[in-house]
Write an enzyme that holds these catalytic residues in place. Sequence first.
Site, PDB file in Angstrom:
ATOM      1  N   HIS A 123      88.093  57.289  98.136  1.00 32.71           N
ATOM      2  CA  HIS A 123      87.450  57.117  96.829  1.00 32.71           C
ATOM      3  C   HIS A 123      88.459  56.720  95.748  1.00 32.71           C
ATOM      4  O   HIS A 123      88.065  56.180  94.706  1.00 32.71           O
ATOM      5  CB  HIS A 123      86.731  58.405  96.424  1.00 32.71           C
ATOM      6  CG  HIS A 123      85.576  58.182  95.491  1.00 32.71           C
ATOM      7  ND1 HIS A 123      84.414  57.539  95.874  1.00 32.71           N
ATOM      8  CD2 HIS A 123      85.413  58.495  94.187  1.00 32.71           C
ATOM      9  CE1 HIS A 123      83.584  57.486  94.854  1.00 32.71           C
ATOM     10  NE2 HIS A 123      84.164  58.053  93.811  1.00 32.71           N
ATOM     11  N   ARG A 138      88.321  53.169  94.706  1.00 29.82           N
ATOM     12  CA  ARG A 138      87.256  52.914  93.723  1.00 29.82           C
ATOM     13  C   ARG A 138      87.737  53.244  92.312  1.00 29.82           C
ATOM     14  O   ARG A 138      87.491  52.505  91.360  1.00 29.82           O
ATOM     15  CB  ARG A 138      86.018  53.723  94.097  1.00 29.82           C
ATOM     16  CG  ARG A 138      84.829  53.599  93.138  1.00 29.82           C
ATOM     17  CD  ARG A 138      83.651  54.346  93.751  1.00 29.82           C
ATOM     18  NE  ARG A 138      82.560  54.565  92.817  1.00 29.82           N
ATOM     19  CZ  ARG A 138      81.579  53.714  92.594  1.00 29.82           C
ATOM     20  NH1 ARG A 138      81.555  52.547  93.205  1.00 29.82           N
ATOM     21  NH2 ARG A 138      80.597  54.014  91.760  1.00 29.82           N
ATOM     22  N   HIS A 144      76.622  52.598  88.658  1.00 29.67           N
ATOM     23  CA  HIS A 144      76.343  53.830  87.942  1.00 29.67           C
ATOM     24  C   HIS A 144      74.988  53.748  87.247  1.00 29.67           C
ATOM     25  O   HIS A 144      74.648  52.711  86.670  1.00 29.67           O
ATOM     26  CB  HIS A 144      77.421  54.095  86.881  1.00 29.67           C
ATOM     27  CG  HIS A 144      78.713  54.572  87.445  1.00 29.67           C
ATOM     28  ND1 HIS A 144      79.910  54.480  86.786  1.00 29.67           N
ATOM     29  CD2 HIS A 144      79.003  55.160  88.643  1.00 29.67           C
ATOM     30  CE1 HIS A 144      80.870  54.985  87.528  1.00 29.67           C
ATOM     31  NE2 HIS A 144      80.344  55.404  88.658  1.00 29.67           N
ATOM     32  N   TYR A 192      85.942  57.011  84.267  1.00 31.68           N
ATOM     33  CA  TYR A 192      86.955  56.021  84.615  1.00 31.68           C
ATOM     34  C   TYR A 192      87.774  55.483  83.454  1.00 31.68           C
ATOM     35  O   TYR A 192      88.687  54.693  83.670  1.00 31.68           O
ATOM     36  CB  TYR A 192      86.300  54.840  85.339  1.00 31.68           C
ATOM     37  CG  TYR A 192      85.758  55.225  86.684  1.00 31.68           C
ATOM     38  CD1 TYR A 192      86.606  55.420  87.762  1.00 31.68           C
ATOM     39  CD2 TYR A 192      84.400  55.414  86.873  1.00 31.68           C
ATOM     40  CE1 TYR A 192      86.116  55.786  88.998  1.00 31.68           C
ATOM     41  CE2 TYR A 192      83.900  55.777  88.110  1.00 31.68           C
ATOM     42  CZ  TYR A 192      84.770  55.962  89.165  1.00 31.68           C
ATOM     43  OH  TYR A 192      84.278  56.323  90.391  1.00 31.68           O
TER      44      TYR A 192
END
Length: 360
Positions: A297, A300, A323, A333
């Site tokens: 992950h 990402r 999302h 993020y």
Amino acid sequence: MPSGGESSTLLSDGVVVEPVERFLAHLTSIERSPNTVRAYAHDLRDFFAYLRLRELDWAAVVLEDIGRFVAWLRLSNSARGSNQVTALPGLEGNVSAATVNRKLSALASFYEFHQRHGVDVGELLTRWRPGGRGGSWQPFLAHLGTRPERHRAIALRAERRVPRELSAVEAKTLIDACDRLRDRFLLALLRGTGLRIGEALGLRHEDIDARRRLVAVRRRVNVNHARAKTWNREVPADAGLIRLYADYLHEEYGALDCDYVFVNLWRPPVGEPMSYAGVHRLVRGLRDRTGISFVPHQFRHSYATDLLRRGVPAEVVQKLLGHASISTTIDTYSHLDIEDARRALVTAGVLADPSPEWLP
């Protein structure tokens, strides 16, 4: 439990815990991932262990019992079986605040489910939610009732965990350390498109449009239990990534007859879609080989953070990541380190680079 898919259950002294069984069966029926169902089962196991120790009926607990459960979670494993019910100040808790809050969230979902099926949960598991300028209190299950009132909240203050990204050097080191083109393409795909590992494992060849350089993510049932969590979407891919895919097909995939992009090529069952277990073996091997501690992950995280640093609008990043809410993208993020802040200040003219003439 519903047939046709993987699920979980909870046993107490070898007997199925019926209220938990019903809740987990519900999660399975609404197509929650097996990992999600297992996580709920794990968190509810601790709660029912506490209830058994205190000789409490799950349907008759009150808010104070939940508070004592939180204190019990913070005890060491050896102290949990004693009459001690509070952790001493200054001692490190057995579990983190974030873990406790996750377990409380699982309990809230559990009791919400049973409240909808006729169990009176009273004012259990309330949560404070910020309102207008003055703030407001709202029960955690307020939407199930008719009269919102002021209640106490049970939650621990937890530091926000910033997702750790992989540096460009780390990502390249991991990709270069792969012996097989399949594995190299898998990691490069994660870094170059921001796909979740489940989305990558569920890819079919028809999902990769080499001419348009697009990778399509689709929600569907996969024989390897891989899952795409959100809606269907398309993600642009770099030309180098498409070339790597072509090399993988030519040199390793060959004439294999399978719809899935990622398949078992060197371990049985050969020709079957690659599983989460296969990814775990790959990750363990790369950790040992490179000394880099990572999880898939993080590719990402690196993809999303890199886009935001390059000035890609958050709305675009949201759609690329799949999302449901832009707040998820921004909150998760848009983390910055001190060098990000320095570059932003230089760009804005607040800091001079090189140093201004007036400095001695």
